[in-house]
Design a protein around this motif. Structure first.
Motif, PDB file in Angstrom:
ATOM      1  N   GLY A  97       0.830  -1.188   0.000  1.00  0.00           N
ATOM      2  CA  GLY A  97       0.000   0.000   0.000  1.00  0.00           C
ATOM      3  C   GLY A  97       0.871   1.246   0.000  1.00  0.00           C
ATOM      4  N   GLU A  98       0.328   2.346  -0.200  1.00  0.00           N
ATOM      5  CA  GLU A  98      -1.010   2.695  -0.612  1.00  0.00           C
ATOM      6  C   GLU A  98      -0.996   3.088  -2.074  1.00  0.00           C
ATOM      7  OE1 GLU A  98      -3.759   4.813  -1.110  1.00  0.00           O
ATOM      8  OE2 GLU A  98      -5.204   4.370   0.438  1.00  0.00           O
ATOM      9  N   VAL A  99      -2.124   3.531  -2.607  1.00  0.00           N
ATOM     10  CA  VAL A  99      -2.170   4.073  -3.958  1.00  0.00           C
ATOM     11  C   VAL A  99      -1.836   5.560  -3.936  1.00  0.00           C
ATOM     12  CG1 VAL A  99      -3.638   4.542  -5.941  1.00  0.00           C
ATOM     13  CG2 VAL A  99      -3.797   2.338  -4.775  1.00  0.00           C
ATOM     14  N   ALA A 100      -2.581   6.335  -3.161  1.00  0.00           N
ATOM     15  CA  ALA A 100      -2.364   7.780  -3.075  1.00  0.00           C
ATOM     16  C   ALA A 100      -1.048   8.090  -2.364  1.00  0.00           C
ATOM     17  CB  ALA A 100      -3.529   8.437  -2.342  1.00  0.00           C
ATOM     18  N   SER A 101      -0.258   8.971  -2.940  1.00  0.00           N
ATOM     19  CA  SER A 101       1.060   9.282  -2.371  1.00  0.00           C
ATOM     20  C   SER A 101       0.968   9.870  -0.969  1.00  0.00           C
ATOM     21  CB  SER A 101       1.815  10.240  -3.299  1.00  0.00           C
ATOM     22  OG  SER A 101       2.133   9.625  -4.523  1.00  0.00           O
ATOM     23  N   SER A 102      -0.015  10.724  -0.723  1.00  0.00           N
ATOM     24  CA  SER A 102      -0.155  11.323   0.609  1.00  0.00           C
ATOM     25  C   SER A 102      -0.358  10.251   1.675  1.00  0.00           C
ATOM     26  CB  SER A 102      -1.330  12.304   0.632  1.00  0.00           C
ATOM     27  OG  SER A 102      -1.081  13.418  -0.195  1.00  0.00           O
ATOM     28  N   LEU A 103      -1.088   9.204   1.321  1.00  0.00           N
ATOM     29  CA  LEU A 103      -1.372   8.131   2.278  1.00  0.00           C
ATOM     30  C   LEU A 103      -0.173   7.209   2.437  1.00  0.00           C
ATOM     31  CD1 LEU A 103      -5.072   7.327   1.306  1.00  0.00           C
ATOM     32  CD2 LEU A 103      -4.188   8.991   2.944  1.00  0.00           C
ATOM     33  N   SER A 104       0.585   6.995   1.365  1.00  0.00           N
ATOM     34  CA  SER A 104       1.817   6.213   1.485  1.00  0.00           C
ATOM     35  C   SER A 104       2.854   6.954   2.327  1.00  0.00           C
ATOM     36  CB  SER A 104       2.395   5.906   0.100  1.00  0.00           C
ATOM     37  OG  SER A 104       1.688   4.867  -0.531  1.00  0.00           O
ATOM     38  N   CYS A 139       5.886   1.035  -9.285  1.00  0.00           N
ATOM     39  CA  CYS A 139       5.449   1.971 -10.331  1.00  0.00           C
ATOM     40  C   CYS A 139       6.567   2.962 -10.665  1.00  0.00           C
ATOM     41  CB  CYS A 139       4.216   2.745  -9.860  1.00  0.00           C
ATOM     42  SG  CYS A 139       4.477   3.662  -8.319  1.00  0.00           S
ATOM     43  N   PHE A 140       6.417   3.656 -11.802  1.00  0.00           N
ATOM     44  CA  PHE A 140       7.344   4.741 -12.110  1.00  0.00           C
ATOM     45  C   PHE A 140       7.075   5.918 -11.180  1.00  0.00           C
ATOM     46  CE2 PHE A 140       4.016   4.841 -15.604  1.00  0.00           C
ATOM     47  CZ  PHE A 140       3.235   5.848 -15.057  1.00  0.00           C
ATOM     48  N   ILE A 141       7.969   6.915 -11.186  1.00  0.00           N
ATOM     49  CA  ILE A 141       7.795   8.068 -10.305  1.00  0.00           C
ATOM     50  C   ILE A 141       7.431   9.307 -11.115  1.00  0.00           C
ATOM     51  CG2 ILE A 141       9.336   7.123  -8.556  1.00  0.00           C
ATOM     52  CD1 ILE A 141      11.495   9.058  -9.524  1.00  0.00           C
ATOM     53  N   ASP A 142       7.038  10.355 -10.407  1.00  0.00           N
ATOM     54  CA  ASP A 142       6.470  11.521 -11.075  1.00  0.00           C
ATOM     55  C   ASP A 142       7.463  12.323 -11.898  1.00  0.00           C
ATOM     56  OD1 ASP A 142       3.846  11.128 -10.399  1.00  0.00           O
ATOM     57  OD2 ASP A 142       3.997  12.214  -8.507  1.00  0.00           O
ATOM     58  N   SER A 143       8.738  12.243 -11.576  1.00  0.00           N
ATOM     59  CA  SER A 143       9.694  12.957 -12.421  1.00  0.00           C
ATOM     60  C   SER A 143       9.640  12.391 -13.838  1.00  0.00           C
ATOM     61  CB  SER A 143      11.112  12.846 -11.852  1.00  0.00           C
ATOM     62  OG  SER A 143      11.489  11.493 -11.711  1.00  0.00           O
ATOM     63  N   SER A 169      -3.978  20.148  -2.407  1.00  0.00           N
ATOM     64  CA  SER A 169      -4.082  19.394  -1.151  1.00  0.00           C
ATOM     65  C   SER A 169      -3.500  17.988  -1.248  1.00  0.00           C
ATOM     66  CB  SER A 169      -5.550  19.304  -0.707  1.00  0.00           C
ATOM     67  OG  SER A 169      -6.316  18.539  -1.618  1.00  0.00           O
ATOM     68  N   GLN A 170      -3.079  17.559  -2.441  1.00  0.00           N
ATOM     69  CA  GLN A 170      -2.559  16.214  -2.626  1.00  0.00           C
ATOM     70  C   GLN A 170      -1.090  16.250  -3.037  1.00  0.00           C
ATOM     71  OE1 GLN A 170      -3.949  13.356  -2.012  1.00  0.00           O
ATOM     72  NE2 GLN A 170      -6.093  13.908  -1.721  1.00  0.00           N
ATOM     73  N   ALA A 171      -0.256  15.494  -2.316  1.00  0.00           N
ATOM     74  CA  ALA A 171       1.171  15.432  -2.650  1.00  0.00           C
ATOM     75  C   ALA A 171       1.372  14.930  -4.070  1.00  0.00           C
ATOM     76  CB  ALA A 171       1.892  14.515  -1.657  1.00  0.00           C
ATOM     77  N   TYR A 172       0.548  13.974  -4.477  1.00  0.00           N
ATOM     78  CA  TYR A 172       0.640  13.429  -5.839  1.00  0.00           C
ATOM     79  C   TYR A 172       0.460  14.529  -6.870  1.00  0.00           C
ATOM     80  CZ  TYR A 172      -1.310  11.366 -10.115  1.00  0.00           C
ATOM     81  OH  TYR A 172      -1.592  11.055 -11.416  1.00  0.00           O
ATOM     82  N   SER A 173      -0.608  15.289  -6.740  1.00  0.00           N
ATOM     83  CA  SER A 173      -0.946  16.299  -7.739  1.00  0.00           C
ATOM     84  C   SER A 173       0.061  17.444  -7.748  1.00  0.00           C
ATOM     85  CB  SER A 173      -2.355  16.839  -7.482  1.00  0.00           C
ATOM     86  OG  SER A 173      -2.776  17.677  -8.530  1.00  0.00           O
ATOM     87  N   SER A 174       0.433  17.919  -6.567  1.00  0.00           N
ATOM     88  CA  SER A 174       1.389  19.022  -6.486  1.00  0.00           C
ATOM     89  C   SER A 174       2.752  18.629  -7.045  1.00  0.00           C
ATOM     90  CB  SER A 174       1.544  19.480  -5.033  1.00  0.00           C
ATOM     91  OG  SER A 174       0.329  19.991  -4.529  1.00  0.00           O
TER      92      SER A 174
END
Length: 373
Positions: A97-104, A139-143, A169-174
């Motif tokens: 887990g998790e899917v969402a980066s903020s939760l991981s 998974c791959f990363i955001d860079s 509000s989301q680490a993933y999106s930002s």
């Protein structure tokens, strides 16, 4: 009578231990309810299938695997509680887990502190694995994902002026917004508007009006599917015809709720059901036989995360935290459904991405983008 009572009492103490000795416990936490529930449910389906197949093949080290799953409801505090409970009460040897980066980021801090390996199936924010040596991902990363969106828009679609609408509000999106912007500008593109919203917002008219006035060629929306559907609908009502491009946070059958508003839009993804590799075809067949539907990339990543964990368990001399994390982090060329997975020195997976195109809520393979050399 006293002797009988004593024997019964001792048997109650011994039975759970004996039963536990025949099992290996692994934990999983995800958003089974809440605004990101399709992420958690799809991932869980992939993990469950992997566990079922591995147990049918004899398990790990001669023992059956038992998976314990907790719903974090898409909330950071619940993610912390779930991982704490899995490790301290259930005594799992590893966590998925998790899917969402903020939760991981929240759950991973607990796993690192308590010395239990955690594999994220699909959290792409770079900070997740920076937590420490117990945390890895498949998974791959955001860079890279930011580069994928930027390169696709600039070199494949020949679009030069981008607007960005992201979830602050989301680490993933930002994080994805930053990586996309950096890559797009480096490729010679221009960011002509940049607007933000917060998870749960329903009205995007102010942001979209500003974007419309900026005359952008396209809108980059690195958010989650729930907001993307509403953003697309409102954009079309305002007369915005520019295509939208997003990331893997779009992956959901709920995109159908946007109707035609997302037609001609694109997003980066982890795999394509149209891939003709044997392992992909087998996964599609097995998943459909088990659940009666086709798997999305969240299911595929959950499946890969579980199977990579089992592979590391096979190679690890023991299942204690340090040995198992070392085995996970030494993974090379693991043949996953989402691609060949090699864990690098930062515990990230280096792999390519696909671009999906949308039409009437359905998406299909459009292009593949490999990591830059």
């Amino acid at each position: 009578m006293r002797r009988i009572i004593l024997v019964l009492f001792l048997s109650l103490l011994v039975l759970p231990t004996a039963r536990g000795a025949d099992e290996i416990l692994i934990g999983e936490y995800g958003s089974m309810t809440g605004s990101q529930a399709t992420f958690g449910i799809s991932t869980d389906d992939g993990v469950k299938l992997a566990v079922k197949q591995r147990n049918a093949a004899g398990g790990v080290k001669g023992k059956q695997i038992r998976r314990i799953n907790y719903d974090d409801e898409g909330k950071q505090l619940e993610a912390v509680t779930a991982v704490t409970r899995l490790i301290q009460e259930d005594h799992v040897v590893a966590v998925i887990g998790e899917v969402a980066s903020s939760l991981s980021l929240s759950g991973g801090q607990v796993a690192q502190r308590l010395g239990v390996p955690m594999i994220s199936p699909s959290s792409t924010n770079a900070k997740v694995t920076m937590i420490g040596d117990m945390i890895s991902r498949v998974c791959f990363i955001d860079s890279f994902q930011g580069y994928v969106g930027a390169s696709f828009a600039k070199t494949k679609l020949n679009l030069s002026n981008a607007a960005i609408l992201y979830d602050r509000s989301q680490a993933y999106s930002s994080g994805l917004r930053n990586d996309f912007k950096k890559a797009f500008v480096k490729l010679g593109g221009n960011v002509v508007a940049e607007e933000a919203y917060s998870s749960g917002d329903n009205d995007y008219s102010a942001q979209l009006t500003a974007i419309k006035n900026a005359n952008a060629d396209f809108i980059y929306v690195p958010g989650y599917y729930t907001e993307v559907v509403n953003i697309a609908r409102q954009a079309r009502k305002l007369g915005i015809t520019a295509p939208m491009i997003g990331g893997d946070g779009w992956v959901s059958d709920d995109l159908k709720n946007a109707g035609s508003a997302l037609n001609g839009c694109f997003f980066s993804d982890h795999y394509s059901k149209e891939d003709d590799r044997p392992q992909v075809k087998k996964f599609l067949t097995d998943f459909k036989a088990e659940y009666g539907q086709e798997p999305d990339s969240m299911a595929a990543l959950g499946y890969d995360a579980a199977n990579m964990l089992f592979d590391a368990m096979d190679r690890s001399p023991t299942l204690n935290g340090n040995d198992l994390s070392a085995a996970i982090n030494s993974t090379k060329n693991f043949d996953g459904v989402t691609g060949s997975i090699t864990i690098d020195t930062n515990r990230n997976a280096r792999k390519g991405a696909v671009i999906q195109q949308l039409k009437d809520g359905e998406y299909s393979f459009f292009a593949r983008v490999e990591p830059p050399q």
